[in-house]
Structures are given as structure tokens and as C-alpha cells.
Design an enzyme around this catalytic site. Structure first.
Site, PDB file in Angstrom:
ATOM      1  N   ASP A  38       0.816  -1.076   0.233  1.00  0.00           N
ATOM      2  CA  ASP A  38      -0.107   0.089   0.083  1.00  0.00           C
ATOM      3  C   ASP A  38       0.845   1.369  -0.127  1.00  0.00           C
ATOM      4  OD1 ASP A  38      -3.266   0.521   1.335  1.00  0.00           O
ATOM      5  OD2 ASP A  38      -2.087   1.792   0.044  1.00  0.00           O
TER       6      ASP A  38
HETATM    7  C1  GLC Z   1      -4.471   4.106  -0.537  1.00  0.00           C
HETATM    8  C2  GLC Z   1      -5.480   2.754   0.141  1.00  0.00           C
HETATM    9  C3  GLC Z   1      -5.312   1.803  -0.714  1.00  0.00           C
HETATM   10  C4  GLC Z   1      -5.307   2.305  -2.350  1.00  0.00           C
HETATM   11  C5  GLC Z   1      -3.991   2.882  -2.692  1.00  0.00           C
HETATM   12  C6  GLC Z   1      -3.785   3.662  -3.789  1.00  0.00           C
HETATM   13  O1  GLC Z   1      -3.728   4.600   0.599  1.00  0.00           O
HETATM   14  O2  GLC Z   1      -5.180   2.465   1.055  1.00  0.00           O
HETATM   15  O3  GLC Z   1      -6.582   1.079  -0.666  1.00  0.00           O
HETATM   16  O4  GLC Z   1      -5.342   1.332  -3.305  1.00  0.00           O
HETATM   17  O5  GLC Z   1      -3.600   4.020  -1.477  1.00  0.00           O
HETATM   18  O6  GLC Z   1      -4.887   4.468  -4.035  1.00  0.00           O
END
Ligand code: GLC
Length: 746
Positions: free
Chosen positions: A285
Site C-alpha cells: 500500500d
Molecule cells: C491508499 C489505500 C489503498 C489504495 C492505494 C492507492 O492509501 O489504502 O486502498 O488502493 O492507496 O490509491
């Protein structure tokens, strides 16, 4: 002889097919190996590097260090938050100038629709309709893939028992069995028949793992749980998604028992890539490799990169730790090149499966984009998904459905004329696209009633704040109406990522507005818009009609009108417990009995309860009403004793005892009465949803097998134990209509 000849040719044909298939499969693996053999260490590291582009930062913004040249030099494997065929083509053009011309993959949070927006996942889960859930994912994939997107960061499959957590809106609620079925359906919807199809996108199952158990419901907070709870409650939806063929997973932000998920080798390598045999790749993440330092798990980015690559995190979203440290880790002999190669091969394999090496621009067709984003059938899918997500919580005196001959409706509240609010969190604003395709609640009612009903409007108040200046106008028009419809709730950004709340009451003075509307003596229908279960005891106890409308997406207004006027008979049932007060949380239906359970509400003395409130939820898991009623009868079990290898057929009769056609979601719960570990007082083990005409009856069948009786025992082995089981058939987890018992014997 004739037969024999057929047999021979059959054998030849199948072995030829097998050889071709094997040869075909080897072709991708061989291609991956041959590309790998040409790559420098820098180019390999580049494939593990994912940067954010210009649409929106969905994480703490990092410095943009010259994407163009890095992509041109083959030092970037993927971009996220790049929208549209034009922009994706332009970046792909840059990648094609690199030495090896390895295509980029574009990822996007297509959580509940790309342009056409569906109900937030927690709302859609209330449909319990796997076909409908798969279909919306299919439509979302069709629109996203037509807009240059190869990969959605969905489905989010985090089980959660805490509505203070803002991201409950993104998941399927508190139940593992239902959540696993939905995870499977969503992956199938996004990925379609094959990743090579142009209207398929890679799924990315997230957030691995147990992110929904953040202590206190506070986003990004630690998770502390036994391995048994992890295996029994939080991991199964991920396993279901892997079984559905999910191409990728995303690791979570949180630590589990002190080990951050990004650096959790047991999670990523032993369980996911080892025990489950996952062949795709794991993207971190946003920034989580660097956050290993913030966790206090490593001292610096160098160690963070070493820990993450060793644990099995393949692609680095936005932390830059891999880009800045992996080469040195290899030259310092701190990690083996094999770790890097394994991650690169996993990523390259998906790029081959997507067909991007054959045609890096296959998703960049502007004509396809225009057609897909203006496909009227998609709106129809959105409207059906939305009607199926609306939960009827209360309908005293059958005020609903409204008659189409009603003369005057007062439509009041801060959300009535809102447009984008209906999209909920994680919507996608297509650059340059207007919002005219979104049907507000006001427009939906106008579309429905035409000219023969007088529609009056007043805002009444804001969602939050304490200004009552608008009450007088609202009261004045309410007094002119035959029925008042009140649309209240949260703002859409009061839930979602980084939007946990300590107070989950309906914000501001909206319930005071409810009180004023009730005081007019007119029939009042309350719509509650939210991304989570809210607390609204005054409204729940005093309003005659309540529809929980979540955030229903681009067809919100039409769907609400369909339900208000009975063009769709509401069938949804909640998949997350609604607490009476926030102090009850965590509160979920499948809890253990304890040694001092509350048996009746009058007796709380020396019982496991709060002395200041009843020990029951406001609305229980699986609850939802219909405009008709259903009778359950004639429960039969094929036998009362079964051995592990046997099954018990369960059947009963469901009757639509009302005078309107309607759908019912029937739920099968089991309770293991005595076992080597205490077991929940009930667990959902099957369900079915069916339409019955008024007065119609159907026989419903379930099968009990050993899988439904099993759990993770002391040794973390998934197994069942002989003994007695309670069987419950319910319209909700509390509304048990039929019961019986059976025994598992050795
Ligand atoms: C965010 C979220 C994740 C998402 C990623 C890209 O922080 O936690 O669910 O897919 O970043 O946007």
C-alpha cells in the site's frame, strides 16, 4: 474396430492439445525468463517501482522526481492514478523509448465503478446477490479497461466489526462466510474470463491482512489478535479471492501483533505464496515500505527495502525505498538477486498475461473509451444494484410504498439536491466529464412522479453544524404535504480512508429536524445516507419509516424513487451490526456465549452486559424488511446424525404470505454446542435469495457437509469435532424462524 480407432484418435488429440497448452503456458514463462535475462539490475528494480500520476494523490504526497526520464530509462514498472486513453498512451509511448520497451501497467482504485458509479461496497453487500455484485464489477472493468486502466486496487475484502473505522464503506461487513462469497464474485467480475480480454482488469485483493481490525476503529492503527482469529475470521476472504484467480494482492498498512504487514514474511511468503500457492504479485500500500521506519520495525529505508523484499512485497507503491536501496543491498550481498528476480518475474508474467508485450496500447482505444463511458446499459445495471442495496429498516402502517396518485410530497433535508454526494467515497471524477449522469434524489423523484404530484423542497439544515434557520421553511412546506420524505445522514467524506470517527451519531442537528417533521403529524419517511452503520436512536424509535440508502452511486435518485413507489420491493439486509451506542463496539452477531450470557433483558445481574443499555443491537446482522412478508415452515433434515464424510440435506418451505411479490434472503446459521474451543453462538453457513410471487411457496434446500462444521482448533488445524449442532433458519441473525438439531458422529 471403429470404436478402437475413435479411442486412438481421441488419445492423440488430447495429448496434442495438452502439448499445445503446455507449450503455450511454457511460452509465457519462457518469455518472462528471456526478458529477465536481458535486464540490468537497475531495469529489474525499475519493474518494482510504482509512482503516482496526476489525477489525485491517494496517499501522503511525495516529491515527484522526474517521472519522464525514469520511465524512459526503464526505471518505472507501473503508474497509479493515471486516467484516460490519451494520458496512458502518452506514458506508454515514453516506456516504449526505453531499452527493453517493457510496458507500464496502470492501476486505479476502481472500487465501485469507474464512470458509472455503483453503491458503495458495504451497501452493495446488503443485496446478498452474487450475480449482481459480479455484474457491477464486470461493468466497472469494462469502463476502466476502455480508459487505459489495466488493474484495479479492488476488491477490498477486509472484515470489520467496528463502524468507527471509515473504511467499512469499502468492504462487505462483519461476516466471513458472506465476505468470502463476495470477494470471489468481485474478483470474477473484474477479471472476467481471462486477463487477456480487453475488457478485463487485474484485481488487487486488499488489504492483506486484518486491516479492518484496527484497534479502536482508528485507521492505520495496530491489530492485535490470535492466530486462530486471523485464520478463522480475517484470512478466508483473501483465500476465496486467491481461489478466484486474483492476479495481485495489496499488503495492509497495519502491524499484526507487532509485525507490520509489509514486512510480514509469514503472511506474504509462507501463507500467501507458499501454502496458498499464489503466483501473482503483491503491491504494497502507499508508502508502506518506508513506513516500516515509522513503525519502529527497521532503522532506515535501506533496512526497510531489505525487510520488505525478503518478506515478499513485490512492488513498491510510492515509498521509493526499492528504487533507492535495492541495488546497494545486492552489491552489499544483503539480499540475493533471486529475491529481485522472483518479484520481477511475477510482475512481467502479469504484463504478458494482459497482452501488453504484444500490444502495449491495447487498452488505449479512444473510440472504445467513448462508447464504454456512454453505454446506457451501464446505468440500468447501476439502478438495479442500487435498488437492491436499499435496506428497509422500518415501515409502520405500511406507509410505503407510496401511491403514484399522491398529491403533494415535501422532500426535505441537506442531501435531497446533492449530486456528487451520492457517489460516496472512492468515486472517480473523470477529467473533463460533467456530473449530469448522476441522478440526484430530487431528480429521481421528479423523474418518477411526473406532473401529477406537487413536489416541494426545503433544505432544512446542513449535514453538520447547529444552524436551525432553515427549520421554519421546512416546517411550512411540510404542513402542505401529504407525506414528508427526509433525506439526512453523513457527508460522503465522513467515511472512507482516513475518516474514522469517534462519534457515529447522525451529525449536526438533523435529528432535531426529524423531530420537527414528526411534530407536523404528517407521515414521515426518513432516508439515511451513510458509509457506515450510524447511531440514530431518536429517529429509529420515532420515525414510522426508515430506508438506509448508504451511498447508492450515479442512479441513486432513480433507485430511491423505485423503492419509495414500490417499483422495486426492497430486499436488502444489513451485513454489519448496527449498535445502539458507540460504546457497544466491537459488536457483532457471531460472538462467543461467555460463562454469563444475558438470557433475558430483565436480568443483567452478574451477566456479561452493559448495565445502562440493552445487550442487543439496534439492528442485527442480516436484518432488512420487505413490503411483503414471508412464512417459514416444514423444516426437514434428511437425517439427524452424520459422519464426517456424509452430508445432511436440509429443506423447508418459504411462503410469500403478503400481497406483493418480493425477494427474501434466507439465512442458515449453525452452532457447535460443545467443542475443544468455545464457538460462536451462531455462524452464517449458507444463504439464498429468491423471488416469490404473492402467495407463492417454494422449497428451499441447503446441504450440511463437514466443511460447514469445521473450525481452526488449538493446533490451528481446520477440522470438525463430533457433537451436537443447533441448526437455525432465519430471516436475520436474530429473527430465527425454524430450528432443529443434529449430531456429528465419529
Ligand atoms: C491508499 C489505500 C489503498 C489504495 C492505494 C492507492 O492509501 O489504502 O486502498 O488502493 O492507496 O490509491
Amino acid at each position: 474396430m471403429h470404436n478402437f480407432r475413435w479411442k486412438i484418435s481421441g488419445v492423440l488429440l488430447s495429448s496434442l492439445l495438452l502439448f499445445t497448452a503446455t507449450a503455450q503456458k511454457k511460452t509465457i514463462d519462457q518469455k518472462v525468463d528471456s526478458v529477465l535475462s536481458l535486464m540490468t539490475v537497475e531495469e529489474k528494480i525499475g519493474q518494482l517501482n510504482q509512482f503516482n500520476d496526476n489525477w489525485r494523490a491517494t496517499g501522503p504526497v511525495t516529491v515527484d522526481n522526474d517521472k519522464f526520464n525514469q520511465i524512459k530509462n526503464g526505471q518505472v514498472g507501473s503508474l497509479l492514478n493515471t486516467l484516460g486513453t490519451e494520458r496512458t498512451r502518452s506514458w506508454q509511448n515514453v516506456a516504449m523509448q526505453s531499452r527493453l520497451k517493457i510496458p507500464l501497467i496502470f492501476g486505479q482504485d476502481v472500487i465501485h465503478g469507474y464512470k458509472t458509479t455503483f453503491p458503495i461496497p458495504l451497501g452493495e453487500a446488503c443485496s446478498w446477490d452474487m450475480d449482481a455484485i459480479e455484474l457491477t464489477a464486470r461493468v466497472a472493468a469494462t469502463e476502466a479497461s476502455a480508459s487505459g486502466i489495466h488493474w484495479t486496487f479492488a476488491p477490498m475484502v477486509d472484515i470489520s466489526r467496528d463502524p468507527r473505522w471509515g473504511r467499512v464503506m469499502e468492504g462487505s461487513g462483519e461476516d466471513t462466510y458472506l465476505g468470502s462469497k463476495i470477494a470471489y464474485a468481485r474478483v470474477k467480475g473484474f477479471q472476467g474470463k481471462s486477463l487477456g480480454d480487453t475488457n478485463s482488469v487485474m484485481a488487487c485483493v486488499k488489504h492483506f491482512a486484518a486491516y479492518g481490525a484496527a484497534i479502536g476503529g482508528r485507521d492505520y492503527n495496530s491489530v492485535d489478535m490470535s492466530d486462530r482469529t486471523l485464520w478463522e475470521v480475517y484470512l478466508p476472504p483473501f483465500k476465496a479471492a486467491v481461489d478466484a484467480g486474483a492476479a495481485t494482492l495489496m499488503n495492509a498498512f497495519n502491524d499484526i501483533n507487532g509485525v507490520p504487514s509489509t514486512g510480514n514474511k509469514v503472511l506474504l511468503r509462507d501463507i500467501l505464496k507458499g501454502k496458498w500457492g499464489f503466483k501473482g504479485f503483491v503491491v504494497t500500500d502507499w508508502g508502506t515500505i518506508g513506513e516500516l521506519v515509522d513503525h519502529g520495525y527497521v532503522a532506515n529505508d535501506y533496512q526497510a527495502a531489505q525487510t520488505a523484499i525478503t518478506a515478499g512485497a513485490d512492488m513498491d507503491m510510492e515509498s521509493r525505498c526499492y528504487k533507492n536501496n535495492l541495488a546497494k543491498l545486492i552489491s552489499d550481498n544483503k539480499i540475493s538477486i533471486n529475491l529481485l528476480d522472483d518479484a520481477v518475474k511475477r510482475i512481467l508474467k502479469k504484463k504478458f498475461e494482459l497482452g501488453l508485450f504484444d500490444n502495449p496500447y491495447k487498452y488505449c482505444n479512444p473510440l472504445r473509451e467513448t462508447n464504454a463511458l456512454n453505454n446506457n446499459n451501464h446505468a440500468k445495471v447501476a439502478r438495479e444494484a442500487a435498488t437492491k442495496s436499499i435496506v428497509l429498516l422500518k415501515n409502520e402502517k405500511n406507509i410505503l410504498p407510496l401511491s403514484k396518485n399522491i398529491k403533494t410530497i415535501a422532500f426535505i433535508g441537506p442531501l435531497v439536491k446533492e449530486v456528487k454526494q451520492n457517489k460516496g467515497f472512492w468515486d472517480i471524477d473523470i477529467p473533463g466529464a460533467d456530473s449530469s449522469f448522476i441522478v440526484s434524489q430530487w431528480n429521481g423523484l421528479q423523474n418518477k412522479v411526473g406532473n401529477n404530484t406537487n413536489l416541494l423542497y426545503a433544505k432544512g439544515c446542513e449535514v453538520d453544524g447547529d444552524n436551525k434557520d432553515g427549520f421554519a421553511e421546512a416546517i411550512a412546506i411540510a404542513k402542505q404535504a401529504d407525506v414528508i420524505i427526509l433525506s439526512i445522514g453523513e457527508k460522503r467524506d465522513m467515511s472512507g480512508e482516513a475518516h474514522s470517527r469517534s462519534n457515529i451519531n447522525i451529525p449536526g442537528i438533523q435529528e432535531d429536524l426529524v423531530k420537527e417533521m414528526l411534530a407536523t403529524g404528517k407521515p414521515v419517511v426518513v432516508l439515511i445516507n451513510a458509509g457506515r452503520p450510524l447511531v440514530f436512536n431518536f429517529t429509529a424509535d420515532n420515525a414510522p419509516v426508515i430506508l438506509y440508502t448508504w451511498w447508492l452511486g450515479s442512479e441513486a435518485g432513480n433507485a430511491i424513487a423505485d423503492v419509495l413507489f414500490g417499483d422495486y420491493n426492497p430486499s436488502a439486509k444489513i451485513t454489519m451490526t448496527f449498535p445502539r451506542v458507540v460504546g457497544q463496539i466491537p459488536f457483532y452477531y457471531n460472538h462467543f456465549n461467555t460463562g454469563r450470557p444475558v438470557v433475558n433483558e430483565e436480568d443483567h445481574v452478574y451477566k456479561s452486559s452493559y448495565r445502562d443499555i440493552p445487550s442487543t443491537p439496534k439492528y442485527p446482522f442480516g436484518y432488512g424488511l420487505s413490503y411483503t412478508t414471508f412464512g417459514y415452515s416444514n423444516l426437514q433434515l434428511s437425517k439427524k446424525k452424520m459422519a464426517k464424510k456424509e452430508k445432511i440435506e436440509v429443506s423447508f418451505t418459504l411462503t410469500n404470505t403478503g400481497n406483493l411479490d418480493g425477494e427474501e434472503i434466507v439465512q442458515l446459521y449453525l452452532r457447535d454446542k460443545v467443542s475443544s474451543l468455545v464457538r460462536p453462538i451462531k455462524e452464517l453457513k449458507d444463504f439464498t435469495k429468491l423471488m416469490l410471487k404473492a402467495g407463492e411457496s417454494k422449497t428451499i434446500k441447503f446441504v450440511i457437509d463437514n466443511e460447514k462444521l469445521s473450525f481452526y482448533n488449538q493446533q490451528l488445524i481446520w477440522d470438525s469435532e463430533p457433537g451436537e449442532f443447533d441448526l437455525m433458519i432465519g430471516a436475520s441473525s436474530e429473527d430465527i424462524r425454524l430450528t432443529d438439531k443434529f449430531e456429528l458422529v465419529n
